[in-house]
Design a protein around this motif. Structure first.
Motif, PDB file in Angstrom:
ATOM      1  N   HIS A   1       6.232  10.672 -14.593  1.00 50.03           N
ATOM      2  CA  HIS A   1       4.891  11.427 -15.106  1.00 50.03           C
ATOM      3  C   HIS A   1       3.926  11.316 -14.087  1.00 50.03           C
ATOM      4  O   HIS A   1       4.316  11.384 -12.880  1.00 50.03           O
ATOM      5  CB  HIS A   1       4.381  10.475 -15.982  1.00 50.03           C
ATOM      6  CG  HIS A   1       5.441   9.916 -17.207  1.00 50.03           C
ATOM      7  ND1 HIS A   1       5.731  10.884 -18.292  1.00 50.03           N
ATOM      8  CD2 HIS A   1       6.134   8.808 -17.585  1.00 50.03           C
ATOM      9  CE1 HIS A   1       6.494  10.455 -19.028  1.00 50.03           C
ATOM     10  NE2 HIS A   1       6.846   9.196 -18.823  1.00 50.03           N
ATOM     11  N   PRO A   2       2.929  12.060 -14.572  1.00 47.50           N
ATOM     12  CA  PRO A   2       1.749  12.367 -13.508  1.00 47.50           C
ATOM     13  C   PRO A   2       1.557  11.592 -12.292  1.00 47.50           C
ATOM     14  O   PRO A   2       1.212  10.114 -12.795  1.00 47.50           O
ATOM     15  CB  PRO A   2       0.512  12.681 -14.018  1.00 47.50           C
ATOM     16  CG  PRO A   2       1.153  13.273 -15.628  1.00 47.50           C
ATOM     17  CD  PRO A   2       2.274  12.314 -15.749  1.00 47.50           C
ATOM     18  N   LEU A   3       1.398  11.447 -11.199  1.00 48.40           N
ATOM     19  CA  LEU A   3       1.483  10.606 -10.104  1.00 48.40           C
ATOM     20  C   LEU A   3       0.827  11.406  -8.789  1.00 48.40           C
ATOM     21  O   LEU A   3       1.077  12.373  -8.454  1.00 48.40           O
ATOM     22  CB  LEU A   3       2.876  10.356  -9.662  1.00 48.40           C
ATOM     23  CG  LEU A   3       3.179   9.342  -8.420  1.00 48.40           C
ATOM     24  CD1 LEU A   3       2.611   7.958  -9.034  1.00 48.40           C
ATOM     25  CD2 LEU A   3       4.621   9.173  -8.100  1.00 48.40           C
ATOM     26  N   VAL A   4      -0.224  10.369  -8.450  1.00 50.20           N
ATOM     27  CA  VAL A   4      -0.914  10.753  -6.819  1.00 50.20           C
ATOM     28  C   VAL A   4      -0.303   9.835  -6.012  1.00 50.20           C
ATOM     29  O   VAL A   4      -0.360   8.533  -6.317  1.00 50.20           O
ATOM     30  CB  VAL A   4      -2.285  10.889  -7.113  1.00 50.20           C
ATOM     31  CG1 VAL A   4      -3.189  11.165  -5.911  1.00 50.20           C
ATOM     32  CG2 VAL A   4      -2.706  11.588  -8.325  1.00 50.20           C
ATOM     33  N   ILE A   5       0.142  10.292  -4.816  1.00 52.90           N
ATOM     34  CA  ILE A   5       0.430   9.318  -3.811  1.00 52.90           C
ATOM     35  C   ILE A   5      -0.412   9.279  -2.499  1.00 52.90           C
ATOM     36  O   ILE A   5      -0.473  10.470  -2.155  1.00 52.90           O
ATOM     37  CB  ILE A   5       1.822   9.375  -3.480  1.00 52.90           C
ATOM     38  CG1 ILE A   5       2.934   9.267  -4.666  1.00 52.90           C
ATOM     39  CG2 ILE A   5       2.337   8.312  -2.248  1.00 52.90           C
ATOM     40  CD1 ILE A   5       4.230   9.423  -4.529  1.00 52.90           C
ATOM     41  N   ASP A   6      -1.022   8.167  -1.824  1.00 56.92           N
ATOM     42  CA  ASP A   6      -1.853   8.233  -0.942  1.00 56.92           C
ATOM     43  C   ASP A   6      -1.515   7.257   0.157  1.00 56.92           C
ATOM     44  O   ASP A   6      -0.654   6.181  -0.361  1.00 56.92           O
ATOM     45  CB  ASP A   6      -3.129   8.285  -1.281  1.00 56.92           C
ATOM     46  CG  ASP A   6      -4.244   8.468  -0.375  1.00 56.92           C
ATOM     47  OD1 ASP A   6      -4.170   9.096   0.796  1.00 56.92           O
ATOM     48  OD2 ASP A   6      -5.238   7.638  -0.354  1.00 56.92           O
ATOM     49  N   ALA A   7      -2.130   7.116   1.258  1.00 57.48           N
ATOM     50  CA  ALA A   7      -2.175   6.192   2.298  1.00 57.48           C
ATOM     51  C   ALA A   7      -0.818   5.470   2.643  1.00 57.48           C
ATOM     52  O   ALA A   7       0.134   6.218   2.860  1.00 57.48           O
ATOM     53  CB  ALA A   7      -3.053   5.035   1.613  1.00 57.48           C
ATOM     54  N   ASP A   8      -0.672   4.138   2.297  1.00 59.09           N
ATOM     55  CA  ASP A   8       0.630   3.369   2.598  1.00 59.09           C
ATOM     56  C   ASP A   8       1.910   4.044   1.599  1.00 59.09           C
ATOM     57  O   ASP A   8       3.041   3.957   2.226  1.00 59.09           O
ATOM     58  CB  ASP A   8       0.461   1.915   2.353  1.00 59.09           C
ATOM     59  CG  ASP A   8      -0.302   1.352   3.322  1.00 59.09           C
ATOM     60  OD1 ASP A   8      -0.120   1.725   4.586  1.00 59.09           O
ATOM     61  OD2 ASP A   8      -1.155   0.458   3.297  1.00 59.09           O
ATOM     62  N   GLY A   9       1.595   4.744   0.332  1.00 54.88           N
ATOM     63  CA  GLY A   9       2.677   5.269  -0.064  1.00 54.88           C
ATOM     64  C   GLY A   9       3.180   6.406   0.655  1.00 54.88           C
ATOM     65  O   GLY A   9       4.314   6.672   0.653  1.00 54.88           O
ATOM     66  N   LEU A  10       2.375   7.157   1.196  1.00 57.85           N
ATOM     67  CA  LEU A  10       2.661   8.499   1.941  1.00 57.85           C
ATOM     68  C   LEU A  10       3.599   7.854   3.322  1.00 57.85           C
ATOM     69  O   LEU A  10       4.512   8.373   3.731  1.00 57.85           O
ATOM     70  CB  LEU A  10       1.657   9.168   2.537  1.00 57.85           C
ATOM     71  CG  LEU A  10       0.839   9.793   1.283  1.00 57.85           C
ATOM     72  CD1 LEU A  10      -0.470  10.841   1.801  1.00 57.85           C
ATOM     73  CD2 LEU A  10       1.657  10.940   0.643  1.00 57.85           C
ATOM     74  N   ASN A  11       2.927   6.716   4.040  1.00 56.54           N
ATOM     75  CA  ASN A  11       3.770   6.460   5.222  1.00 56.54           C
ATOM     76  C   ASN A  11       5.067   5.684   4.850  1.00 56.54           C
ATOM     77  O   ASN A  11       5.931   6.065   5.436  1.00 56.54           O
ATOM     78  CB  ASN A  11       3.037   4.983   5.715  1.00 56.54           C
ATOM     79  CG  ASN A  11       1.621   5.580   6.383  1.00 56.54           C
ATOM     80  OD1 ASN A  11       1.538   6.837   6.884  1.00 56.54           O
ATOM     81  ND2 ASN A  11       0.518   4.891   6.150  1.00 56.54           N
ATOM     82  N   ILE A  12       5.197   5.112   3.710  1.00 55.87           N
ATOM     83  CA  ILE A  12       6.554   4.728   3.134  1.00 55.87           C
ATOM     84  C   ILE A  12       7.315   5.755   3.011  1.00 55.87           C
ATOM     85  O   ILE A  12       8.512   5.809   3.427  1.00 55.87           O
ATOM     86  CB  ILE A  12       6.384   3.790   1.780  1.00 55.87           C
ATOM     87  CG1 ILE A  12       5.772   2.361   2.217  1.00 55.87           C
ATOM     88  CG2 ILE A  12       7.905   3.309   1.384  1.00 55.87           C
ATOM     89  CD1 ILE A  12       5.233   1.542   1.131  1.00 55.87           C
ATOM     90  N   LEU A  13       6.795   6.616   2.449  1.00 53.26           N
ATOM     91  CA  LEU A  13       7.784   7.880   2.353  1.00 53.26           C
ATOM     92  C   LEU A  13       8.189   8.658   3.468  1.00 53.26           C
ATOM     93  O   LEU A  13       9.391   9.098   3.465  1.00 53.26           O
ATOM     94  CB  LEU A  13       7.035   9.025   1.387  1.00 53.26           C
ATOM     95  CG  LEU A  13       6.942   8.682  -0.145  1.00 53.26           C
ATOM     96  CD1 LEU A  13       5.974   9.641  -0.677  1.00 53.26           C
ATOM     97  CD2 LEU A  13       8.229   8.728  -0.892  1.00 53.26           C
ATOM     98  N   SER A  14       7.332   8.619   4.534  1.00 51.01           N
ATOM     99  CA  SER A  14       7.616   9.270   5.749  1.00 51.01           C
ATOM    100  C   SER A  14       8.825   8.467   6.470  1.00 51.01           C
ATOM    101  O   SER A  14       9.434   8.930   7.185  1.00 51.01           O
ATOM    102  CB  SER A  14       6.575   9.360   6.720  1.00 51.01           C
ATOM    103  OG  SER A  14       5.817   8.105   7.180  1.00 51.01           O
ATOM    104  N   TYR A  15       8.761   7.194   6.257  1.00 50.22           N
ATOM    105  CA  TYR A  15       9.968   6.130   6.837  1.00 50.22           C
ATOM    106  C   TYR A  15      11.061   6.472   5.861  1.00 50.22           C
ATOM    107  O   TYR A  15      12.321   6.112   6.631  1.00 50.22           O
ATOM    108  CB  TYR A  15       9.552   4.838   6.871  1.00 50.22           C
ATOM    109  CG  TYR A  15       8.238   4.608   7.713  1.00 50.22           C
ATOM    110  CD1 TYR A  15       7.895   5.116   8.661  1.00 50.22           C
ATOM    111  CD2 TYR A  15       7.794   3.615   6.972  1.00 50.22           C
ATOM    112  CE1 TYR A  15       6.591   5.051   9.205  1.00 50.22           C
ATOM    113  CE2 TYR A  15       6.197   3.378   7.564  1.00 50.22           C
ATOM    114  CZ  TYR A  15       5.658   4.097   8.770  1.00 50.22           C
ATOM    115  OH  TYR A  15       4.581   3.535   9.383  1.00 50.22           O
TER     116      TYR A  15
END
Length: 497
Positions: free
Chosen positions: A338-352
């Motif tokens: 469903h609708p989701l906003v990802i920021d900060a450590d969420g983005l860093n985890i995705l980058s790994y």
């Protein structure tokens, strides 16, 4: 507001001339008059010395019109024409004949001294058609302008700035008076040194043509933001305004969740719940009593489970990157669509764990700052390359990018929306957490993902614009942003009733 490329700008001139039954010479007169009127409003003192420096193209022709109008209005004017700056165009030549007829002198060696007290340099050397770097005597003149200590006004474009590739050398302008539509180059970080302020002058180009032109680039000004704004129904209640969930926080970083949660509620959603480790329970309940709280883990999140259906979720602020938290995030992405906003450590985890990008719900909003963006999609050569890579990234993963910067860009569906609000006061810790909260709160209220991103970024920036006269840049902090959201809404409503 649409941002045009060189071809569209030229076609707009052509269509205007044809449909309005005027000549290019008359259109040049119209453009020069608008610049002159701006100068009169901003520099009414007749003791001001205007040094108009012209190339020999149509941009130089605009400069000649300005010089003549200043001269006719009894301002102090000196005029310089650079013979190495392009070949004379027909309309430049026609205006030069008028300069000669009026007896206006030019190319006087004394004007290079730049010693008069009140000095305004009018840069009319090159326009949008520049194809190579300035060199020779033209480069020398630009260097003199940049070291003149004068107030520099560029007509349409700072001379030397390219429209479609990286700029290496150009006039450093205090004000750019550009015609009708903004230019993409003005809002790129590589070019910040060349522009302090941009003002768009309406020269009456054909409105039907402007409305019909297709473009991938837009400037989000007050008008564009208002088009996406959804007023509150006077008969609504908290259940109809949406329930937002903010997931994040870890030991020592609970403040990020507080900022995001408060901003979400202040954006207008009806209910806000926070999901955070137990060490944050007392903090959130004390700092922000309007928020409900669900806890998990002692000092970091270990699982993500909740028994209600939020309208939107923002995840990542202060969350940390503990292995257990990463696994919890992965498991959450598998389940949640469903609708989701990802920021900060969420983005860093995705980058790994880039393979997890495939798990994101369609139109997930990612809000990286420059280093987070680089970790997600790799490096870029310049701003134009960056934009193309952002477009490709959004297309590949069906997401919306909010690339935070001095001029934040929202990228989706091959479109780039450049935000016009905000100032350097936002360069403070926690500012991004408040943006996450605002966008999440808008999603919870029923805004589409694209509208929530574009309008949310504008609203966020506007808080700093409103606060600046009261706080100054240095003293502005992220905790002030939620307190100005209501004033930002009020300004949007007042300007567009």
């Amino acid at each position: 507001m649409k941002i045009f490329d060189v071809a569209a700008n030229r076609e707009a001139d052509k269509v205007t001339v044809e449909r309005q039954g005027i000549t290019y010479y008359e259109l040049m007169e119209r453009a020069g008059t608008e610049v002159f009127q701006w100068l009169k409003r901003n520099f009414p003192d007749k003791e001001t010395l205007f040094h108009v420096i012209c190339g020999q193209g149509n941009n130089g022709g605009d400069g000649l019109v300005v010089a003549r109008l200043l001269y006719e209005s009894k301002y102090r004017v000196v005029l310089d024409i650079l013979e190495d700056a392009g070949k004379p165009t027909p309309d430049f030549t026609a205006n030069l004949k008028r300069i000669n007829k009026d007896g206006i002198k030019y190319n006087n060696k004394e004007i290079y001294q730049y010693t008069d007290g009140k000095l305004v340099v009018i840069d009319a050397i090159f326009g949008i058609g520049l194809s190579r770097d300035p060199e020779g005597s033209v480069k020398e003149m630009i260097e003199k302008i940049n070291h003149s200590n004068a107030y520099v006004v560029s007509i349409d474009v700072p001379s030397g700035v390219f429209m479609d590739r990286k700029t290496n050398f150009a006039v450093h302008s205090d004000a750019v008076l550009t015609f009708q539509q903004p230019k993409l180059s003005f809002y790129l970080s590589d070019n910040y040194q060349y522009l302090k302020k941009v003002e768009i002058l309406d020269i009456g180009l054909d409105r039907d043509f402007i409305n019909s032109v297709e473009t991938s680039y837009y400037l989000t000004d007050s008008f564009e933001a208002h088009k996406r704004y959804i007023p509150v129904d006077p008969f609504t209640h908290k259940g109809k305004q949406g329930h937002a969930l903010i997931i994040g926080g870890s030991y020592g970083k609970i403040g990020a969740v507080c900022l995001a949660a408060k901003s979400a509620l202040k954006s207008g959603c009806g209910l806000i719940t926070t999901y955070l480790p137990k060490c944050g329970y007392v903090v959130i309940q004390t700092a922000f009593p309007e928020a409900m709280a669900i806890t998990d883990g002692d000092e970091h999140i270990t699982h993500i489970n909740f028994d209600f259906e939020p309208k939107a979720i923002g995840i990542g602020p202060g969350m940390g990157q503990h292995p257990e938290t990463q696994k919890a995030f992965h498991d959450f992405l598998i389940r949640y669509k469903h609708p989701l906003v990802i920021d900060a450590d969420g983005l860093n985890i995705l980058s790994y764990n880039k393979e997890w990008l495939e798990l994101l719900p369609v139109n997930t909003i990612l809000t990286p700052h420059p280093k987070e963006l680089e970790r997600l999609m790799g490096t870029w050569n310049d701003d134009f390359d960056k934009i193309e890579k952002m477009k490709a990234f959004c297309k590949k993963y069906h997401v919306i990018l909010v690339a935070k910067d001095a001029r934040t860009m929202v990228v989706y569906d091959n479109e780039v929306h450049i935000n016009a609000s905000g100032n350097a006061a936002l360069a403070t810790g926690g500012s991004g957490d408040t943006l996450t909260g605002i966008i999440t709160g808008l999603l919870a209220q029923g805004y589409t993902a694209a509208d929530a991103a574009v309008f949310g970024v504008y609203l966020h920036g506007l808080t700093a614009d409103i606060a600046l006269p009261q706080t100054g840049m240095q003293a502005f902090t992220a905790s002030m942003i939620p307190d100005y959201i209501g004033k930002a809404y009020h300004e949007i409503e007042a300007n567009h009733p």
